[in-house]
Motif scaffolding. Sequence first.
Motif, PDB file in Angstrom:
ATOM      1  N   LEU A   1     -39.883  -9.411 -67.754  1.00 19.73           N
ATOM      2  CA  LEU A   1     -39.590  -8.802 -66.460  1.00 19.73           C
ATOM      3  C   LEU A   1     -38.136  -8.363 -66.372  1.00 19.73           C
ATOM      4  O   LEU A   1     -37.247  -9.027 -66.910  1.00 19.73           O
ATOM      5  N   THR A   2     -37.898  -7.271 -65.672  1.00 19.75           N
ATOM      6  CA  THR A   2     -36.528  -6.833 -65.401  1.00 19.75           C
ATOM      7  C   THR A   2     -35.972  -7.713 -64.276  1.00 19.75           C
ATOM      8  O   THR A   2     -36.730  -8.426 -63.599  1.00 19.75           O
ATOM      9  N   SER A   3     -34.674  -7.638 -64.043  1.00 18.89           N
ATOM     10  CA  SER A   3     -34.082  -8.464 -62.984  1.00 18.89           C
ATOM     11  C   SER A   3     -34.630  -8.053 -61.614  1.00 18.89           C
ATOM     12  O   SER A   3     -34.824  -8.897 -60.735  1.00 18.89           O
ATOM     13  N   ASP A   4     -34.897  -6.755 -61.420  1.00 18.79           N
ATOM     14  CA  ASP A   4     -35.479  -6.288 -60.166  1.00 18.79           C
ATOM     15  C   ASP A   4     -36.882  -6.868 -59.989  1.00 18.79           C
ATOM     16  O   ASP A   4     -37.240  -7.356 -58.902  1.00 18.79           O
ATOM     17  N   GLN A   5     -37.678  -6.846 -61.046  1.00 22.57           N
ATOM     18  CA  GLN A   5     -39.026  -7.411 -60.998  1.00 22.57           C
ATOM     19  C   GLN A   5     -38.973  -8.914 -60.746  1.00 22.57           C
ATOM     20  O   GLN A   5     -39.787  -9.451 -59.974  1.00 22.57           O
ATOM     21  N   GLN A   6     -38.025  -9.594 -61.370  1.00 21.44           N
ATOM     22  CA  GLN A   6     -37.899 -11.041 -61.189  1.00 21.44           C
ATOM     23  C   GLN A   6     -37.664 -11.376 -59.717  1.00 21.44           C
ATOM     24  O   GLN A   6     -38.293 -12.296 -59.179  1.00 21.44           O
ATOM     25  N   ALA A   7     -36.776 -10.637 -59.076  1.00 21.73           N
ATOM     26  CA  ALA A   7     -36.471 -10.902 -57.669  1.00 21.73           C
ATOM     27  C   ALA A   7     -37.708 -10.700 -56.795  1.00 21.73           C
ATOM     28  O   ALA A   7     -37.997 -11.504 -55.899  1.00 21.73           O
ATOM     29  N   LYS A   8     -38.448  -9.627 -57.054  1.00 23.25           N
ATOM     30  CA  LYS A   8     -39.648  -9.343 -56.260  1.00 23.25           C
ATOM     31  C   LYS A   8     -40.730 -10.390 -56.496  1.00 23.25           C
ATOM     32  O   LYS A   8     -41.362 -10.865 -55.547  1.00 23.25           O
ATOM     33  N   VAL A   9     -40.936 -10.749 -57.760  1.00 17.93           N
ATOM     34  CA  VAL A   9     -41.959 -11.742 -58.094  1.00 17.93           C
ATOM     35  C   VAL A   9     -41.603 -13.105 -57.499  1.00 17.93           C
ATOM     36  O   VAL A   9     -42.469 -13.801 -56.948  1.00 17.93           O
ATOM     37  N   LEU A  10     -40.343 -13.469 -57.564  1.00 15.34           N
ATOM     38  CA  LEU A  10     -39.906 -14.743 -56.982  1.00 15.34           C
ATOM     39  C   LEU A  10     -40.211 -14.768 -55.482  1.00 15.34           C
ATOM     40  O   LEU A  10     -40.720 -15.760 -54.955  1.00 15.34           O
ATOM     41  N   GLY A  11     -39.927 -13.680 -54.790  1.00 18.08           N
ATOM     42  CA  GLY A  11     -40.234 -13.600 -53.364  1.00 18.08           C
ATOM     43  C   GLY A  11     -41.724 -13.737 -53.087  1.00 18.08           C
ATOM     44  O   GLY A  11     -42.136 -14.422 -52.138  1.00 18.08           O
ATOM     45  N   ILE A  12     -42.525 -13.103 -53.908  1.00 17.47           N
ATOM     46  CA  ILE A  12     -43.985 -13.189 -53.759  1.00 17.47           C
ATOM     47  C   ILE A  12     -44.454 -14.628 -53.969  1.00 17.47           C
ATOM     48  O   ILE A  12     -45.260 -15.156 -53.196  1.00 17.47           O
ATOM     49  N   PHE A  13     -43.944 -15.281 -55.012  1.00 21.36           N
ATOM     50  CA  PHE A  13     -44.344 -16.660 -55.293  1.00 21.36           C
ATOM     51  C   PHE A  13     -43.875 -17.623 -54.195  1.00 21.36           C
ATOM     52  O   PHE A  13     -44.574 -18.571 -53.852  1.00 21.36           O
ATOM     53  N   LYS A  14     -42.686 -17.382 -53.639  1.00 17.88           N
ATOM     54  CA  LYS A  14     -42.195 -18.242 -52.546  1.00 17.88           C
ATOM     55  C   LYS A  14     -43.081 -18.086 -51.316  1.00 17.88           C
ATOM     56  O   LYS A  14     -43.394 -19.062 -50.637  1.00 17.88           O
ATOM     57  N   SER A  15     -43.468 -16.850 -51.037  1.00 15.22           N
ATOM     58  CA  SER A  15     -44.362 -16.601 -49.901  1.00 15.22           C
ATOM     59  C   SER A  15     -45.702 -17.296 -50.113  1.00 15.22           C
ATOM     60  O   SER A  15     -46.249 -17.925 -49.194  1.00 15.22           O
ATOM     61  N   GLU A  16     -46.232 -17.202 -51.340  1.00 14.73           N
ATOM     62  CA  GLU A  16     -47.494 -17.853 -51.654  1.00 14.73           C
ATOM     63  C   GLU A  16     -47.373 -19.366 -51.451  1.00 14.73           C
ATOM     64  O   GLU A  16     -48.240 -19.996 -50.838  1.00 14.73           O
ATOM     65  N   GLN A  17     -46.289 -19.943 -51.945  1.00 16.35           N
ATOM     66  CA  GLN A  17     -46.102 -21.388 -51.826  1.00 16.35           C
ATOM     67  C   GLN A  17     -46.065 -21.806 -50.353  1.00 16.35           C
ATOM     68  O   GLN A  17     -46.707 -22.787 -49.965  1.00 16.35           O
ATOM     69  N   SER A  18     -45.364 -21.048 -49.548  1.00 11.19           N
ATOM     70  CA  SER A  18     -45.260 -21.358 -48.125  1.00 11.19           C
ATOM     71  C   SER A  18     -46.625 -21.292 -47.442  1.00 11.19           C
ATOM     72  O   SER A  18     -46.997 -22.180 -46.663  1.00 11.19           O
ATOM     73  N   ARG A  19     -47.378 -20.260 -47.757  1.00 10.41           N
ATOM     74  CA  ARG A  19     -48.706 -20.112 -47.160  1.00 10.41           C
ATOM     75  C   ARG A  19     -49.649 -21.221 -47.618  1.00 10.41           C
ATOM     76  O   ARG A  19     -50.445 -21.743 -46.836  1.00 10.41           O
ATOM     77  N   MET A  20     -49.568 -21.591 -48.901  1.00  2.67           N
ATOM     78  CA  MET A  20     -50.415 -22.669 -49.423  1.00  2.67           C
ATOM     79  C   MET A  20     -50.075 -24.003 -48.758  1.00  2.67           C
ATOM     80  O   MET A  20     -50.976 -24.779 -48.408  1.00  2.67           O
ATOM     81  N   GLU A  21     -48.791 -24.276 -48.595  1.00  3.63           N
ATOM     82  CA  GLU A  21     -48.390 -25.527 -47.940  1.00  3.63           C
ATOM     83  C   GLU A  21     -48.898 -25.564 -46.506  1.00  3.63           C
ATOM     84  O   GLU A  21     -49.326 -26.611 -46.017  1.00  3.63           O
ATOM     85  N   GLY A  22     -48.853 -24.415 -45.831  1.00  8.69           N
ATOM     86  CA  GLY A  22     -49.388 -24.344 -44.475  1.00  8.69           C
ATOM     87  C   GLY A  22     -50.864 -24.665 -44.434  1.00  8.69           C
ATOM     88  O   GLY A  22     -51.334 -25.378 -43.537  1.00  8.69           O
ATOM     89  N   LEU A  23     -51.607 -24.149 -45.400  1.00 10.49           N
ATOM     90  CA  LEU A  23     -53.044 -24.443 -45.467  1.00 10.49           C
ATOM     91  C   LEU A  23     -53.300 -25.920 -45.739  1.00 10.49           C
ATOM     92  O   LEU A  23     -54.204 -26.521 -45.158  1.00 10.49           O
ATOM     93  N   ARG A  24     -52.518 -26.488 -46.654  1.00  8.55           N
ATOM     94  CA  ARG A  24     -52.726 -27.901 -47.005  1.00  8.55           C
ATOM     95  C   ARG A  24     -52.495 -28.814 -45.801  1.00  8.55           C
ATOM     96  O   ARG A  24     -53.124 -29.860 -45.680  1.00  8.55           O
ATOM     97  N   SER A  25     -51.575 -28.412 -44.927  1.00 10.91           N
ATOM     98  CA  SER A  25     -51.263 -29.269 -43.783  1.00 10.91           C
ATOM     99  C   SER A  25     -52.150 -28.972 -42.570  1.00 10.91           C
ATOM    100  O   SER A  25     -52.080 -29.675 -41.570  1.00 10.91           O
ATOM    101  N   ASP A  26     -53.000 -27.960 -42.644  1.00 13.38           N
ATOM    102  CA  ASP A  26     -53.890 -27.596 -41.547  1.00 13.38           C
ATOM    103  C   ASP A  26     -55.157 -28.444 -41.618  1.00 13.38           C
ATOM    104  O   ASP A  26     -56.079 -28.154 -42.373  1.00 13.38           O
TER     105      ASP A  26
END
Length: 146
Positions: free
Chosen positions: A59-84
């Motif tokens: 991945l390029t550095s630009d791709q890394q930043a975008k992918v990291l943001g996507i994965f952080k969003s996924e993690q946040s949404r998953m944690e929300g589901l686990r606690s629901d």
Amino acid sequence: MRRHTFLALMLAGISMLTMSAVAQKDNNDQQSAPAGEHRGGHHFDPAKRTEMLTKQLKLTSDQQAKVLGIFKSEQSRMEGLRSDSSLSQDDRRSKMMEIRKTTNDQVRAFLDTDQQKKWDAIQSQQGQWQEHHEGGPGAGPSGEPR
């Protein structure tokens, strides 16, 4: 003869105590794992996932930043589901699968053609692994159909 029996019993007792201590430690380690982290280690850590993907797909550095943001969003949404606690296990699983699909589609959109081919192969391997270890699509935790 009594001495050999006594030594054998002592060794068996020590072995059982050691195995019990190791099992207890493993159980404590799993229970104290940070939220969002898989028992196996860093499987769900967005930074580690991005790092692994960077190595696999170059991945390029630009791709890394975008992918990291996507994965952080996924993690946040998953944690929300686990606690629901209002969701049934089936509903939670279904929503998690939707989140994973959305994440995969978002990541794929930032990749070039060669990277997409590699990404598709990685996703295929993960799907095969999950089917093998979870008993196939729609299977319950024990591998039996629901």
